[in-house]
Write a protein that holds these residues in place. Structure first.
Motif, PDB file in Angstrom:
ATOM      1  N   THR A  59      -4.268  -4.216   1.907  1.00 38.56           N
ATOM      2  CA  THR A  59      -4.971  -2.761   1.789  1.00 38.56           C
ATOM      3  C   THR A  59      -5.317  -2.317   3.045  1.00 38.56           C
ATOM      4  O   THR A  59      -5.421  -2.839   4.057  1.00 38.56           O
ATOM      5  CB  THR A  59      -6.216  -2.983   0.777  1.00 38.56           C
ATOM      6  OG1 THR A  59      -7.101  -1.766   0.801  1.00 38.56           O
ATOM      7  CG2 THR A  59      -7.193  -4.135   1.592  1.00 38.56           C
ATOM      8  N   THR A  70       0.958  -1.333  -0.115  1.00 40.76           N
ATOM      9  CA  THR A  70       0.095  -0.003  -0.046  1.00 40.76           C
ATOM     10  C   THR A  70       1.140   1.285   0.020  1.00 40.76           C
ATOM     11  O   THR A  70       2.056   1.185  -0.114  1.00 40.76           O
ATOM     12  CB  THR A  70      -0.966   0.035   1.185  1.00 40.76           C
ATOM     13  OG1 THR A  70       0.110   0.297   2.604  1.00 40.76           O
ATOM     14  CG2 THR A  70      -1.728  -1.272   1.336  1.00 40.76           C
ATOM     15  N   ASN A 111     -12.788  -0.676   0.428  1.00 40.82           N
ATOM     16  CA  ASN A 111     -13.803  -0.047  -0.127  1.00 40.82           C
ATOM     17  C   ASN A 111     -13.716   0.246  -1.754  1.00 40.82           C
ATOM     18  O   ASN A 111     -14.818   0.435  -2.233  1.00 40.82           O
ATOM     19  CB  ASN A 111     -14.653   1.266   0.645  1.00 40.82           C
ATOM     20  CG  ASN A 111     -14.875   1.090   2.023  1.00 40.82           C
ATOM     21  OD1 ASN A 111     -15.555   0.121   2.392  1.00 40.82           O
ATOM     22  ND2 ASN A 111     -14.645   1.997   2.605  1.00 40.82           N
ATOM     23  N   GLN A 112     -12.747   0.027  -2.185  1.00 46.48           N
ATOM     24  CA  GLN A 112     -12.389   0.346  -3.767  1.00 46.48           C
ATOM     25  C   GLN A 112     -13.053  -0.974  -4.321  1.00 46.48           C
ATOM     26  O   GLN A 112     -12.945  -1.724  -4.238  1.00 46.48           O
ATOM     27  CB  GLN A 112     -10.995   0.445  -3.947  1.00 46.48           C
ATOM     28  CG  GLN A 112     -10.244   1.530  -3.488  1.00 46.48           C
ATOM     29  CD  GLN A 112     -10.510   2.550  -4.547  1.00 46.48           C
ATOM     30  OE1 GLN A 112     -11.448   2.626  -5.258  1.00 46.48           O
ATOM     31  NE2 GLN A 112      -9.934   3.801  -4.227  1.00 46.48           N
ATOM     32  N   GLY A 113     -13.908  -0.343  -5.579  1.00 47.82           N
ATOM     33  CA  GLY A 113     -14.376  -1.248  -6.473  1.00 47.82           C
ATOM     34  C   GLY A 113     -13.340  -2.326  -6.742  1.00 47.82           C
ATOM     35  O   GLY A 113     -13.919  -3.634  -6.929  1.00 47.82           O
ATOM     36  N   ALA A 114     -12.256  -2.116  -7.030  1.00 52.25           N
ATOM     37  CA  ALA A 114     -11.275  -3.060  -7.561  1.00 52.25           C
ATOM     38  C   ALA A 114     -11.136  -4.248  -6.634  1.00 52.25           C
ATOM     39  O   ALA A 114     -10.588  -5.349  -7.075  1.00 52.25           O
ATOM     40  CB  ALA A 114      -9.989  -2.396  -8.042  1.00 52.25           C
ATOM     41  N   GLY A 125      -9.052   1.617   1.598  1.00 49.78           N
ATOM     42  CA  GLY A 125      -8.872   1.073   0.491  1.00 49.78           C
ATOM     43  C   GLY A 125      -9.575  -0.245   0.067  1.00 49.78           C
ATOM     44  O   GLY A 125     -10.072  -0.465  -0.837  1.00 49.78           O
ATOM     45  N   LEU A 165      -2.048   3.952  -5.217  1.00 50.39           N
ATOM     46  CA  LEU A 165      -3.516   4.186  -5.135  1.00 50.39           C
ATOM     47  C   LEU A 165      -4.077   3.403  -4.034  1.00 50.39           C
ATOM     48  O   LEU A 165      -3.613   2.032  -3.970  1.00 50.39           O
ATOM     49  CB  LEU A 165      -3.878   3.291  -6.625  1.00 50.39           C
ATOM     50  CG  LEU A 165      -3.622   4.077  -7.851  1.00 50.39           C
ATOM     51  CD1 LEU A 165      -4.152   3.273  -9.023  1.00 50.39           C
ATOM     52  CD2 LEU A 165      -4.241   5.447  -7.798  1.00 50.39           C
ATOM     53  N   ALA A 166      -5.295   3.694  -3.399  1.00 51.62           N
ATOM     54  CA  ALA A 166      -5.627   3.217  -2.321  1.00 51.62           C
ATOM     55  C   ALA A 166      -6.265   1.891  -2.767  1.00 51.62           C
ATOM     56  O   ALA A 166      -7.218   1.931  -3.750  1.00 51.62           O
ATOM     57  CB  ALA A 166      -6.563   3.990  -1.558  1.00 51.62           C
ATOM     58  N   GLY A 167      -6.074   0.669  -2.238  1.00 54.52           N
ATOM     59  CA  GLY A 167      -6.601  -0.559  -2.953  1.00 54.52           C
ATOM     60  C   GLY A 167      -5.820  -1.062  -4.043  1.00 54.52           C
ATOM     61  O   GLY A 167      -6.116  -2.140  -4.602  1.00 54.52           O
ATOM     62  N   GLY A 168      -4.939  -0.453  -4.806  1.00 49.73           N
ATOM     63  CA  GLY A 168      -4.298  -0.649  -5.813  1.00 49.73           C
ATOM     64  C   GLY A 168      -3.484  -1.941  -6.029  1.00 49.73           C
ATOM     65  O   GLY A 168      -3.414  -2.523  -7.078  1.00 49.73           O
TER      66      GLY A 168
END
Ligand code: TPP
Ligand code: MG
Length: 328
Positions: A147, A68, A153-156, A151, A119-122
């Motif tokens: 994460t 992260t 909560n990211q859709g990805a 993060g 990127l949060a969750g990336g």
């Protein structure tokens, strides 16, 4: 919440886990204050050391980890060179990524460290890709997808959970719930009692683990790694541990947080002190206190040497500016 009672770890393994936490603590607390002179944003990991150290102690050297924006602890625990990391933070060409990545892009593929991530969750979909590669090639490697609570909560990340279950990927979703996403308390950005609970909706086992308790982190990760290697697919682990510092250096007055919290955490919830006290009271068979003291001194010396090396004068050849870019 998962906490450890007994452990099968040897004395040497416990010493190594403590050493890892101590190096992370020394690195991060030294950066606090130093960061204002460095290029780029710096997010400190102090307080969460048990998560990185416990997770990585359950991995093989060639397993993958995607990190992260708060990634120094993950990188150190995965075996990245501390001096090369410090040089990277100073923007030096002899840094671990040639000085072009900085704090949020520290990577070392030779150690399975796929990179910190701005990127949060990336990092989560990247870890799933690594897990798919391992599965297709039959290497037996597993991947850990870190994460934060924000993060997560990211859709990805949610798409990754679907794919990981559908493809039964050897991946472990390591959600570090430190209670805040920047200044937003976790209770204000997700509903339900815990994030691990979400896993059930995806058909994935999930567990909340005390993130200050390195042995609990190690035990939960060991079981998740066993499942992944046995072809039983993904696991979600939610590790609870708050950070000691603000969200990032130079930005955060922490006015969203009770004033006493950082100090209280250092006295009541320090993962290094917790392990020390369990060794002292005989709950865990580990190294003697004077050996742990020596590990602390060694960690400080390692970090001081790294800072000294990184502070040496250096030059950057302007012609190298466009090296390592995909297109020109
Ligand atoms: C996709 C994306 N959106 C927003 C940001 C800005 N941002 C940086 S850190 C952060 C909070 C992340 O919180 P969390 O995932 O809980 O991690 P923590 O900082 O607590 O370790 C946000 C929103 C970002 N980096 N990436
Ligand atoms: Mg958070």
């Amino acid at each position: 919440m998962g906490t450890s009672r007994t452990t099968d770890l040897t004395l040497d393994q416990i010493a190594e886990i403590y050493r890892t936490m101590s190096v992370i603590r020394a690195f991060e607390d030294r950066l606090h204050g130093l960061a204002k002179n460095l290029p780029g944003a710096v997010h400190l990991y102090s307080g969460q050391e048990a998560v990185a150290a416990g997770v990585c102690a359950a991995l093989a050297p060639d397993d993958y980890l995607a990190s992260t924006h708060r990634g120094h602890g993950h990188a150190i625990a995965k075996g990245c060179d501390v001096e090369a990391m410090m040089k990277e933070l100073h923007g030096r060409p002899d840094g671990i990524c040639g000085g072009k990545g900085g704090s949020m892009h520290i990577a070392d593929f030779d150690r399975g460290m796929l990179g910190a991530n701005g990127l949060a969750g990336g990092g989560v979909p990247l870890a799933c890709g690594a897990a798919l590669t391992a599965r297709q090639q039959g290497t037996g490697q597993v991947a850990v997808a870190f994460t934060g609570d924000g993060g997560a909560n990211q859709g990805a990340v949610l798409e990754s959970l679907v794919l990981a279950r559908m493809l039964d990927l050897p991946v472990i979703f390591a959600i570090e719930n430190n209670g805040y996403a920047q200044a937003t308390p976790a209770a204000a950005h997700f509903s339900g009692t815990d994030m691990a609970q979400r896993a059930a909706g995806f058909g994935i086992p999930g567990e909340v683990v005390d993130g200050y308790d390195v042995l609990a982190v190690h035990a939960a990760t060991t079981e998740a790694v066993r499942r992944a290697r046995a072809g039983e697919g993904p696991t979600v682990l939610e590790f609870r541990a708050e950070r000691f510092h603000g969200h990032m250096e130079l930005w955060d007055d922490q006015s969203y947080r009770p004033v006493a919290d950082p100090e209280r955490l250092r006295t009541e919830s320090d993962p290094l002190l917790l392990l020390r006290s369990r060794i002292a009271d005989g709950t865990v068979a580990g190294p003697a206190a004077f050996e742990l003291d020596r590990l602390d001194r060694d960690a400080t010396a390692l970090v001081e040497a790294a800072v000294a090396a990184a502070s040496e004068p250096f030059t950057v050849d302007p012609r190298s500016l466009l090296d390592h870019v995909y297109t020109r």
